[in-house]
Design a protein around this motif. Structure first.
Motif, PDB file in Angstrom:
ATOM      1  N   LEU A  94       0.830  -1.198   0.000  1.00 49.80           N
ATOM      2  CA  LEU A  94       0.000   0.000   0.000  1.00 49.80           C
ATOM      3  C   LEU A  94       0.867   1.252   0.000  1.00 49.80           C
ATOM      4  CD1 LEU A  94      -2.678  -1.018   2.658  1.00 49.80           C
ATOM      5  CD2 LEU A  94      -2.816  -1.234   0.170  1.00 49.80           C
ATOM      6  N   ARG A  95       0.334   2.303  -0.568  1.00 46.97           N
ATOM      7  CA  ARG A  95       0.995   3.601  -0.483  1.00 46.97           C
ATOM      8  C   ARG A  95       0.885   4.097   0.949  1.00 46.97           C
ATOM      9  NH1 ARG A  95      -0.178   6.888  -6.005  1.00 46.97           N
ATOM     10  NH2 ARG A  95       0.533   5.235  -7.388  1.00 46.97           N
ATOM     11  N   SER A  96       1.712   5.055   1.289  1.00 51.32           N
ATOM     12  CA  SER A  96       1.797   5.544   2.662  1.00 51.32           C
ATOM     13  C   SER A  96       0.440   5.988   3.221  1.00 51.32           C
ATOM     14  CB  SER A  96       2.802   6.689   2.727  1.00 51.32           C
ATOM     15  OG  SER A  96       2.863   7.209   4.024  1.00 51.32           O
ATOM     16  N   THR A  97      -0.269   6.835   2.493  1.00 50.37           N
ATOM     17  CA  THR A  97      -1.551   7.329   3.004  1.00 50.37           C
ATOM     18  C   THR A  97      -2.575   6.203   3.079  1.00 50.37           C
ATOM     19  OG1 THR A  97      -1.075   9.527   2.136  1.00 50.37           O
ATOM     20  CG2 THR A  97      -3.357   9.081   2.725  1.00 50.37           C
ATOM     21  N   GLN A  98      -2.564   5.288   2.115  1.00 56.49           N
ATOM     22  CA  GLN A  98      -3.480   4.145   2.161  1.00 56.49           C
ATOM     23  C   GLN A  98      -3.222   3.302   3.408  1.00 56.49           C
ATOM     24  OE1 GLN A  98      -2.460   2.374  -1.599  1.00 56.49           O
ATOM     25  NE2 GLN A  98      -4.258   3.226  -2.618  1.00 56.49           N
ATOM     26  N   SER A  99      -1.961   3.019   3.694  1.00 58.24           N
ATOM     27  CA  SER A  99      -1.655   2.204   4.877  1.00 58.24           C
ATOM     28  C   SER A  99      -2.009   2.958   6.157  1.00 58.24           C
ATOM     29  CB  SER A  99      -0.198   1.748   4.887  1.00 58.24           C
ATOM     30  OG  SER A  99       0.683   2.829   4.984  1.00 58.24           O
ATOM     31  N   ASN A 100      -1.776   4.264   6.189  1.00 56.32           N
ATOM     32  CA  ASN A 100      -2.143   5.047   7.374  1.00 56.32           C
ATOM     33  C   ASN A 100      -3.651   5.045   7.600  1.00 56.32           C
ATOM     34  OD1 ASN A 100       0.535   5.699   7.925  1.00 56.32           O
ATOM     35  ND2 ASN A 100       0.442   7.637   6.824  1.00 56.32           N
ATOM     36  N   VAL A 101      -4.423   5.168   6.521  1.00 53.71           N
ATOM     37  CA  VAL A 101      -5.887   5.137   6.636  1.00 53.71           C
ATOM     38  C   VAL A 101      -6.341   3.756   7.103  1.00 53.71           C
ATOM     39  CG1 VAL A 101      -8.052   5.158   5.314  1.00 53.71           C
ATOM     40  CG2 VAL A 101      -6.394   7.000   5.019  1.00 53.71           C
ATOM     41  N   LEU A 102      -5.822   2.698   6.478  1.00 50.54           N
ATOM     42  CA  LEU A 102      -6.223   1.349   6.867  1.00 50.54           C
ATOM     43  C   LEU A 102      -5.878   1.078   8.329  1.00 50.54           C
ATOM     44  CD1 LEU A 102      -7.460  -1.372   6.188  1.00 50.54           C
ATOM     45  CD2 LEU A 102      -5.203  -2.102   5.350  1.00 50.54           C
ATOM     46  N   GLU A 103      -4.669   1.427   8.746  1.00 45.34           N
ATOM     47  CA  GLU A 103      -4.276   1.215  10.139  1.00 45.34           C
ATOM     48  C   GLU A 103      -5.165   2.006  11.090  1.00 45.34           C
ATOM     49  OE1 GLU A 103      -0.055   1.894  10.631  1.00 45.34           O
ATOM     50  OE2 GLU A 103       0.407   0.414   9.075  1.00 45.34           O
ATOM     51  N   TYR A 104      -5.467   3.249  10.745  1.00 41.76           N
ATOM     52  CA  TYR A 104      -6.319   4.049  11.617  1.00 41.76           C
ATOM     53  C   TYR A 104      -7.708   3.419  11.732  1.00 41.76           C
ATOM     54  CZ  TYR A 104      -8.218   7.912  14.188  1.00 41.76           C
ATOM     55  OH  TYR A 104      -8.791   8.658  15.190  1.00 41.76           O
TER      56      TYR A 104
ATOM     57  N   GLU B  72     -12.239  13.129  11.455  1.00 42.12           N
ATOM     58  CA  GLU B  72     -11.289  12.395  12.293  1.00 42.12           C
ATOM     59  C   GLU B  72     -10.144  11.834  11.447  1.00 42.12           C
ATOM     60  OE1 GLU B  72     -11.352   8.652  15.436  1.00 42.12           O
ATOM     61  OE2 GLU B  72     -13.257   9.468  14.726  1.00 42.12           O
ATOM     62  N   LEU B  73     -10.465  11.285  10.270  1.00 38.93           N
ATOM     63  CA  LEU B  73      -9.421  10.787   9.371  1.00 38.93           C
ATOM     64  C   LEU B  73      -8.523  11.923   8.898  1.00 38.93           C
ATOM     65  CD1 LEU B  73     -11.218   8.141   7.122  1.00 38.93           C
ATOM     66  CD2 LEU B  73      -9.362   7.737   8.740  1.00 38.93           C
ATOM     67  N   MET B  74      -9.131  13.046   8.529  1.00 42.43           N
ATOM     68  CA  MET B  74      -8.329  14.174   8.045  1.00 42.43           C
ATOM     69  C   MET B  74      -7.364  14.662   9.120  1.00 42.43           C
ATOM     70  SD  MET B  74     -10.819  16.375   5.523  1.00 42.43           S
ATOM     71  CE  MET B  74     -12.266  16.444   6.564  1.00 42.43           C
ATOM     72  N   LEU B  75      -7.826  14.726  10.356  1.00 40.91           N
ATOM     73  CA  LEU B  75      -6.978  15.185  11.453  1.00 40.91           C
ATOM     74  C   LEU B  75      -5.889  14.166  11.786  1.00 40.91           C
ATOM     75  CD1 LEU B  75      -6.363  17.169  13.795  1.00 40.91           C
ATOM     76  CD2 LEU B  75      -7.980  15.840  15.167  1.00 40.91           C
ATOM     77  N   ASN B  76      -6.272  12.903  11.944  1.00 42.71           N
ATOM     78  CA  ASN B  76      -5.349  11.890  12.460  1.00 42.71           C
ATOM     79  C   ASN B  76      -4.508  11.180  11.406  1.00 42.71           C
ATOM     80  OD1 ASN B  76      -5.865  11.837  15.427  1.00 42.71           O
ATOM     81  ND2 ASN B  76      -7.947  11.632  14.647  1.00 42.71           N
ATOM     82  N   VAL B  77      -4.851  11.328  10.145  1.00 39.73           N
ATOM     83  CA  VAL B  77      -4.032  10.734   9.086  1.00 39.73           C
ATOM     84  C   VAL B  77      -3.344  11.830   8.280  1.00 39.73           C
ATOM     85  CG1 VAL B  77      -4.032   9.331   6.984  1.00 39.73           C
ATOM     86  CG2 VAL B  77      -5.399   8.616   8.956  1.00 39.73           C
ATOM     87  N   TRP B  78      -4.114  12.745   7.738  1.00 40.56           N
ATOM     88  CA  TRP B  78      -3.526  13.766   6.870  1.00 40.56           C
ATOM     89  C   TRP B  78      -2.757  14.821   7.659  1.00 40.56           C
ATOM     90  CZ3 TRP B  78      -7.258  10.715   4.945  1.00 40.56           C
ATOM     91  CH2 TRP B  78      -7.144  10.338   3.604  1.00 40.56           C
ATOM     92  N   GLU B  79      -3.433  15.500   8.565  1.00 44.75           N
ATOM     93  CA  GLU B  79      -2.786  16.613   9.265  1.00 44.75           C
ATOM     94  C   GLU B  79      -1.621  16.158  10.136  1.00 44.75           C
ATOM     95  OE1 GLU B  79      -5.642  19.266  11.074  1.00 44.75           O
ATOM     96  OE2 GLU B  79      -6.848  19.287   9.243  1.00 44.75           O
ATOM     97  N   LYS B  80      -1.730  15.001  10.773  1.00 50.04           N
ATOM     98  CA  LYS B  80      -0.618  14.499  11.596  1.00 50.04           C
ATOM     99  C   LYS B  80       0.600  14.136  10.760  1.00 50.04           C
ATOM    100  CE  LYS B  80      -2.675  13.052  15.858  1.00 50.04           C
ATOM    101  NZ  LYS B  80      -2.882  12.000  16.831  1.00 50.04           N
ATOM    102  N   ASN B  81       0.406  13.958   9.471  1.00 47.31           N
ATOM    103  CA  ASN B  81       1.515  13.647   8.563  1.00 47.31           C
ATOM    104  C   ASN B  81       1.849  14.837   7.664  1.00 47.31           C
ATOM    105  OD1 ASN B  81       2.214  10.714   9.040  1.00 47.31           O
ATOM    106  ND2 ASN B  81      -0.002  10.594   8.798  1.00 47.31           N
ATOM    107  N   ASP B  82       1.397  16.023   8.084  1.00 47.61           N
ATOM    108  CA  ASP B  82       1.659  17.266   7.346  1.00 47.61           C
ATOM    109  C   ASP B  82       1.205  17.202   5.891  1.00 47.61           C
ATOM    110  OD1 ASP B  82       2.779  18.586   9.568  1.00 47.61           O
ATOM    111  OD2 ASP B  82       4.703  17.595   9.212  1.00 47.61           O
ATOM    112  N   LEU B  83       0.042  16.592   5.677  1.00 45.72           N
ATOM    113  CA  LEU B  83      -0.539  16.507   4.343  1.00 45.72           C
ATOM    114  C   LEU B  83      -1.772  17.392   4.276  1.00 45.72           C
ATOM    115  CD1 LEU B  83      -0.337  12.634   3.903  1.00 45.72           C
ATOM    116  CD2 LEU B  83       1.179  14.340   2.873  1.00 45.72           C
ATOM    117  N   ARG B  84      -2.115  17.799   3.092  1.00 47.73           N
ATOM    118  CA  ARG B  84      -3.294  18.632   2.883  1.00 47.73           C
ATOM    119  C   ARG B  84      -4.536  17.741   2.878  1.00 47.73           C
ATOM    120  NH1 ARG B  84      -3.858  22.936  -1.967  1.00 47.73           N
ATOM    121  NH2 ARG B  84      -5.565  24.091  -1.041  1.00 47.73           N
ATOM    122  N   ALA B  85      -5.486  18.051   3.725  1.00 45.07           N
ATOM    123  CA  ALA B  85      -6.675  17.220   3.896  1.00 45.07           C
ATOM    124  C   ALA B  85      -7.894  17.825   3.216  1.00 45.07           C
ATOM    125  CB  ALA B  85      -6.967  17.049   5.385  1.00 45.07           C
TER     126      ALA B  85
END
Length: 135
Positions: free
Chosen positions: A41-51, A65-78
């Protein structure tokens, strides 16, 4: 990966629907007992699946919750559109391995959830942590 341990063992991944293993270390879905190959899986896909695996078992995880805990915590645009894109691409990948298209469920205005009966956490002891599942 979750920080929770059970009696001195650490989670190494999840058995999904009894026929696919998700490896924390490899960030991959590995088909068990099938000629199908594993899928990294790509990084964001694995982060979403794990979350989702850690927080959406029989409870809802919202887009916010996904945008905050997956995207924003990884400094990505949500955005909700990006959440939708990643969830859909993740669903397509898991379906390639024979996992039900109902594995990750979405309930309108509530969020995503996963039925507890479809997953099992797989643990290993720290001494066995050197053994790896190959993709």
């Amino acid at each position: 990966m979750s920080d929770n341990t059970v009696s001195g063992v650490i989670p190494m991944g999840y058995l999904i629907e009894g026929n696919t293993f998700y490896s924390y270390e490899k960030k991959s879905l590995i088909s068990i007992g099938s000629s199908r190959k594993g899928i990294r899986l790509r990084s964001t896909q694995s982060n979403v699946l794990e979350y989702l695996l850690e927080h959406a078992i029989e409870s809802f995880v919202t887009d916010e919750e996904l945008m905050l805990n997956v995207w924003e915590k990884n400094d990505l645009r949500a955005s909700t559109q990006r959440v939708w894109q990643v969830i859909n691409s993740l669903r397509l990948k898991i379906q390639e391995l024979g996992i039900s298209d109902h594995f990750i469920l979405r309930v309108s205005k509530k969020g995503f959830y996963i039925r507890e009966s479809s997953i099992r956490t797989i643990y290993c002891s720290p001494a066995q942590n050197h053994q790896h599942v190959e993709v």
